[in-house]
Design an enzyme around this catalytic site. Structure first.
Site, PDB file in Angstrom:
ATOM      1  N   LYS A  53     -34.711 -15.179  25.473  1.00  0.00           N
ATOM      2  CA  LYS A  53     -35.403 -14.752  24.255  1.00  0.00           C
ATOM      3  C   LYS A  53     -34.409 -14.888  23.108  1.00  0.00           C
ATOM      4  O   LYS A  53     -33.324 -14.308  23.133  1.00  0.00           O
ATOM      5  CB  LYS A  53     -35.840 -13.288  24.405  1.00  0.00           C
ATOM      6  CG  LYS A  53     -36.427 -12.625  23.142  1.00  0.00           C
ATOM      7  CD  LYS A  53     -37.883 -12.926  22.991  1.00  0.00           C
ATOM      8  CE  LYS A  53     -38.520 -12.083  21.880  1.00  0.00           C
ATOM      9  NZ  LYS A  53     -38.742 -10.679  22.272  1.00  0.00           N
ATOM     10  N   SER A  55     -34.144 -15.633  18.546  1.00  0.00           N
ATOM     11  CA  SER A  55     -34.853 -15.572  17.276  1.00  0.00           C
ATOM     12  C   SER A  55     -35.420 -16.947  16.935  1.00  0.00           C
ATOM     13  O   SER A  55     -34.789 -17.973  17.190  1.00  0.00           O
ATOM     14  CB  SER A  55     -33.896 -15.125  16.172  1.00  0.00           C
ATOM     15  OG  SER A  55     -34.500 -15.293  14.916  1.00  0.00           O
ATOM     16  N   THR A 108     -34.551 -14.135  12.573  1.00  0.00           N
ATOM     17  CA  THR A 108     -35.694 -14.314  11.679  1.00  0.00           C
ATOM     18  C   THR A 108     -35.654 -13.269  10.574  1.00  0.00           C
ATOM     19  O   THR A 108     -36.003 -13.552   9.426  1.00  0.00           O
ATOM     20  CB  THR A 108     -37.008 -14.210  12.458  1.00  0.00           C
ATOM     21  OG1 THR A 108     -37.015 -15.182  13.506  1.00  0.00           O
ATOM     22  CG2 THR A 108     -38.200 -14.461  11.546  1.00  0.00           C
ATOM     23  N   ALA A 109     -35.233 -12.049  10.925  1.00  0.00           N
ATOM     24  CA  ALA A 109     -35.141 -10.997   9.906  1.00  0.00           C
ATOM     25  C   ALA A 109     -34.230 -11.430   8.766  1.00  0.00           C
ATOM     26  O   ALA A 109     -34.568 -11.271   7.583  1.00  0.00           O
ATOM     27  CB  ALA A 109     -34.627  -9.709  10.549  1.00  0.00           C
ATOM     28  N   HIS A 152     -37.286  -3.673  14.746  1.00  0.00           N
ATOM     29  CA  HIS A 152     -37.729  -2.910  15.909  1.00  0.00           C
ATOM     30  C   HIS A 152     -38.161  -1.497  15.535  1.00  0.00           C
ATOM     31  O   HIS A 152     -38.832  -1.289  14.537  1.00  0.00           O
ATOM     32  CB  HIS A 152     -36.647  -2.893  16.988  1.00  0.00           C
ATOM     33  CG  HIS A 152     -36.243  -4.249  17.483  1.00  0.00           C
ATOM     34  ND1 HIS A 152     -37.132  -5.284  17.626  1.00  0.00           N
ATOM     35  CD2 HIS A 152     -35.036  -4.735  17.872  1.00  0.00           C
ATOM     36  CE1 HIS A 152     -36.497  -6.349  18.097  1.00  0.00           C
ATOM     37  NE2 HIS A 152     -35.224  -6.040  18.235  1.00  0.00           N
TER      38      HIS A 152
END
Length: 278
Positions: A53, A55, A108-109, A152
């Site tokens: 996993k 980004s 991505t943030a 989150h």
């Protein structure tokens, strides 16, 4: 098979069935629990497990070596990163020249933050400091940094730290594009030549999670980093949705829009968009 994903409730919820051998014909998993900042760099260096996993912001750097699995990841609405301050910094213009803590410089943030800042802030943001996401809110509260970019479960807990929200980057993105936010992607080494099989196993694990929502809660809470069960369930409700089951055309459109904008701004290298679907 080796896989790495975060200990966050959405990931443990999604992969519970596969990790525990509940998916017929799927190989046994050897799991490494790692923050997404670590997996982003593992993928870029061709290190770490075959399936990870990461980004979506890190995907262009590794797209030649890793295939995007079109399920199991995190996209959605109303689930974007937040920019927080202690309340002493008021107004978006105050971020010009300020220090900002971020959970990853390939997340991505952070990409959304850079796109927003380029559009909304006069001048430039000051020093960017990468730190684990669970250390960001304490750092903002204690004045170690001027602002923090959080992800989150911080969406549900930042007020407990006495912090103020400058902007919800999810709201900004959705208002600007009408599309969901691409956050986390499941990728697999192309050399495995198993994209179809992996897609099937991940989708079956997602489906099992939806059909047996209570079966995974012990596993989820074991890795939930001391958050309450209510926060963990809110986290799952927010980040596990239709795009987790299948990206679909809206999901791919969101990914292409985000990465296309970022490439145009020079935030990521240009790449062949067709590889997102190959």
């Amino acid at each position: 098979m080796k896989m790495a994903f975060s200990p966050c409730p959405n990931d443990t919820f999604v992969f519970h069935a596969w990790v525990h051998g509940l998916i017929e014909d799927a190989p046994n998993l050897e799991v490494t629990y790692a923050d997404i900042d670590k997996t982003n760099y593992w993928a870029a260096d061709l290190e770490g497990p075959e399936v990870m996993k990461i980004s979506f912001a890190a995907l262009p750097y590794v797209i030649d070596d890793y295939a995007l699995i079109p399920c199991g990841g995190a996209l959605g609405r109303g689930c974007g990163p937040l920019v927080l301050t202690s309340g002493k910094t008021k107004g978006i213009q105050d971020l010009s020249g300020k220090t900002v803590a971020v959970p990853s410089d390939k997340s991505t943030a952070y990409m959304l933050f850079r796109l927003w800042a380029a559009q909304e802030i006069s001048g430039t943001v000051g020093e960017i400091i990468v730190m684990p996401f669970d250390e960001i809110m304490p750092a903002v509260k204690e004045g170690k940094v001027d602002a923090g970019l959080v992800i989150h479960e911080a969406r549900f807990t930042y007020q407990d730290y006495g912090l103020a929200m400058i902007v919800d980057l999810g709201d900004w993105w959705e208002e600007d594009t009408g599309l969901p936010i691409p956050l986390g992607a499941i990728i697999a080494r192309r050399s495995l030549n198993m994209k179809d099989e992996l897609t099937d196993w991940v989708q079956k694990s997602v489906q099992y999670a939806w059909e047996h929502p209570d079966a995974s809660m012990g596993y989820v809470m074991e890795h939930a980093q001391e958050m309450s069960s209510d926060v963990a369930k809110s986290h799952i409700d927010l980040y596990v949705n239709e795009f987790t089951g299948e990206l679909g055309e809206d999901g791919f459109a969101a990914i292409e829009s985000l990465l296309g904008r970022a490439a145009k701004e020079g935030l990521i290298p240009a790449f062949d968009m067709k590889k997102l679907r190959e």
